[in-house]
Design an enzyme around this catalytic site. Structure first.
Site, PDB file in Angstrom:
ATOM      1  N   LYS A  78       1.117  -0.880   0.254  1.00  0.00           N
ATOM      2  CA  LYS A  78       0.298   0.011   0.261  1.00  0.00           C
ATOM      3  C   LYS A  78       0.563   1.162  -0.219  1.00  0.00           C
ATOM      4  CE  LYS A  78      -3.984   1.924   2.652  1.00  0.00           C
ATOM      5  NZ  LYS A  78      -5.123   1.851   3.955  1.00  0.00           N
ATOM      6  N   SER A 153      -9.232   1.534   2.806  1.00  0.00           N
ATOM      7  CA  SER A 153      -9.114   2.845   1.926  1.00  0.00           C
ATOM      8  C   SER A 153      -8.046   1.391   1.095  1.00  0.00           C
ATOM      9  CB  SER A 153      -8.761   3.435   2.660  1.00  0.00           C
ATOM     10  OG  SER A 153      -7.791   2.483   3.851  1.00  0.00           O
ATOM     11  N   SER A 177     -10.463  -0.904   6.833  1.00  0.00           N
ATOM     12  CA  SER A 177      -9.094  -0.750   5.469  1.00  0.00           C
ATOM     13  C   SER A 177      -8.417  -1.836   5.282  1.00  0.00           C
ATOM     14  CB  SER A 177      -8.392   0.493   5.647  1.00  0.00           C
ATOM     15  OG  SER A 177      -9.336   1.154   5.654  1.00  0.00           O
TER      16      SER A 177
HETATM   17  N1  GLN Z   1     -12.980   3.515   6.177  1.00  0.00           N
HETATM   18  C1  GLN Z   1     -12.542   4.332   7.470  1.00  0.00           C
HETATM   19  C2  GLN Z   1     -12.133   5.537   7.066  1.00  0.00           C
HETATM   20  O1  GLN Z   1     -13.224   6.249   6.649  1.00  0.00           O
HETATM   21  C3  GLN Z   1     -11.474   3.147   7.692  1.00  0.00           C
HETATM   22  C4  GLN Z   1     -10.525   3.459   7.249  1.00  0.00           C
HETATM   23  C5  GLN Z   1      -9.019   3.085   7.293  1.00  0.00           C
HETATM   24  O2  GLN Z   1      -9.447   2.100   7.612  1.00  0.00           O
HETATM   25  N2  GLN Z   1      -7.783   3.417   7.108  1.00  0.00           N
HETATM   26  O3  GLN Z   1     -12.304   6.257   8.362  1.00  0.00           O
END
Ligand code: GLN
Length: 473
Positions: A78, A153, A177
């Site tokens: 990532k 994400s 994410s």
């Molecule tokens: N969807 C969640 C957020 O937007 C989780 C993001 C993540 O785990 N990095 O905060």
């Protein structure tokens, strides 16, 4: 001979490489051409120019018999995890031109185990989002239906596995994410126990939530990767010292189901798939027990108060002077303002504004302190529940992959995280395992089964995850 990469796992590739069925070079070449073929999905932001060189080194190691467990295994990373001298943009324009001065601890560990780094995967900007639509570099298309999102994400990482363009991937999970995109793409994703994997070299989003973890095709592969990246790290002050690790007893195969949470807002066929998996687990000797988590319904609001607060402080360092993008201005204040408004996208700006408000003197107690108290109550609920059960099961996501552009208001996007944020609020480990498919517009879309375990019980997740996997085949 190189067989079809669609059917190769890390565990199998290890055997094949050691048995000289094919070389690391052949395996790398096969992945590189597959990446080229699947370019349109936009899972990779960059494919590294030294993949063949890395494969050559790996072949030497394998031949000498000194190769590590990942020698020759192609892995994607990532875009918010630092790889020395490579770019890292966290999916943001703000980090344009930034190059990592050092390896993240997890990267170092994979390097030492012989893994091959294929490239950087696409993501929501600074890991904020559940669809990769917040990436400054375009959305990732879901491998099962290109009109849909891959989740986020870590959508690029999940898609890179589902597209068979990598055997393993590293993602980060702050509120789901790793697990939510794993679910939407039909792969396995693990959010490890907070403090079990070093965060050194991870571009921070919410430091008390962030964990790096693996995405892979099978539970076995996720376990192999986790065993490589875990461990205490003096460079991360929240890393758990080995002497504090408890002795882990055998799992007693008791699964708790928080029925009250499985109501409104969950697609009917997703719920049906969940019940089917529970029935299969009963068949393999698990006790399935109803449990109560009275405060769990406040997980989402608590998360979306604390997260912007942490985001607003963590992202203060991106000032247009120290890293990446710089916009000239008449004075320093204007340079900060211009660089930050040009560099950050709308979701990141929203959270910085919200977080700054939440942490301001007049509102701190009303929001931040309150949300932290709720966080404690939720942890307590889980600890109580774990006196009677070993694991807690829910679906990973209330819906399968949604359409690109479908969720226009932020709240509806935030709702996708309903089952995943609790593991980050409590620090507990959680795993998403593919549990079958549901149909939307004549396309088969994957669904994930989500298990949470008490702190440091990843081994229980892997054991039950393998049983889920076996029941789906
Ligand atoms: N969807 C969640 C957020 O937007 C989780 C993001 C993540 O785990 N990095 O905060």
């Amino acid at each position: 001979m190189m067989t079809d990469i669609e059917h190769i796992t890390i565990a199998e590739a290890r055997r094949d490489l050691d048995g000289r069925t094919y070389s690391a070079m052949e395996l790398a070449e096969a992945h590189l051409s597959r990446i080229e073929e699947k370019k349109g999905n936009n899972a990779y932001l960059e494919v590294f120019d030294d993949v063949r060189q890395q494969a050559k080194e790996a072949d030497k190691l394998v031949q000498s018999g000194r190769g590590g467990i990942l020698a020759g295994i192609p892995i994607s990373v990532k875009d918010n995890i630092l790889i020395r001298s490579r770019r890292a943009s966290a999916g943001s324009k703000m980090l344009e031109g930034y190059r990592a001065p050092y390896d993240a601890t997890v990267v170092l560990k994979i390097r030492e185990a012989g893994g091959i780094f294929l490239g950087r995967t696409n993501m929501d900007e600074f890991a904020m989002g559940s669809s990769t639509e917040n990436s400054a570099f375009g959305v990732v298309k879901n491998p099962h239906d290109e009109a849909r999102v891959p989740g986020g994400s870590s959508g690029g990482s999940a898609a890179s596995i589902a597209l068979h363009t990598a055997l393993g991937s590293l993602g980060s999970d702050t509120g789901g994410s790793i697990r939510q995109p794993a679910s939407l793409c039909g792969v396995v994703g693990l959010k490890p126990t907070y403090g079990s994997v070093s965060r050194y070299g991870l571009i921070a989003m919410g430091s008390s939530f962030d964990q790096i973890g693996p995405l892979a095709k099978t539970v076995e592969d996720a376990e192999i990767l986790f065993n490589v990246i875990k461990g205490n790290d003096p460079y991360d002050s929240t890393s758990i010292p080995v002497k504090l690790y408890p002795r882990i007893s055998e799992m007693r195969k008791r699964i708790g189901v928080p029925r009250a949470l499985l109501g409104e807002g969950i697609d009917e066929d997703v719920l049906k798939n969940f019940e089917k998996t529970l029935a299969a687990l009963r068949q393999s000797g698990y006790d399935v027990i109803d449990i109560e988590l009275p405060y769990a319904e406040y997980a989402l609001p608590a998360y979306y108060v604390i997260i912007p607060a942490e985001v607003s402080t963590n992202l203060a360092r991106f000032d247009g002077v120290r890293y990446g993008l710089h916009v000239e201005g008449k004075n320093i204040a204007e340079e900060y303002a211009e660089s930050r408004s040009k560099g950050f996208g709308p979701e990141v700006r929203r959270r910085i504004l919200l977080g700054t408000h939440i942490l301001s003197a007049g509102y701190y107690d009303a929001y931040y302190t309150k949300a932290q108290a709720v966080r404690q109550l939720i942890s307590h609920d889980y600890e109580e529940a774990f006196k009677a059960v070993d694991l807690i099961a829910t679906p990973t996501s209330p819906t399968p992959a949604f359409k690109i552009g479908e969720k226009t208001d932020p709240i509806s996007m935030y709702r996708s995280d309903i089952f995943t944020v609790t593991a980050n609020l409590t620090g507990m480990p959680a795993l998403s395992i593919p549990s079958g498919f549901v149909e939307r517009e004549k396309k088969e879309l994957p669904v994930g089964f989500h298990l949470t375990a008490p702190m440091l019980r990843e081994s229980w997740l892997f054991a039950a995850g393998k049983d889920v996997q076996a029941s789906v085949k």
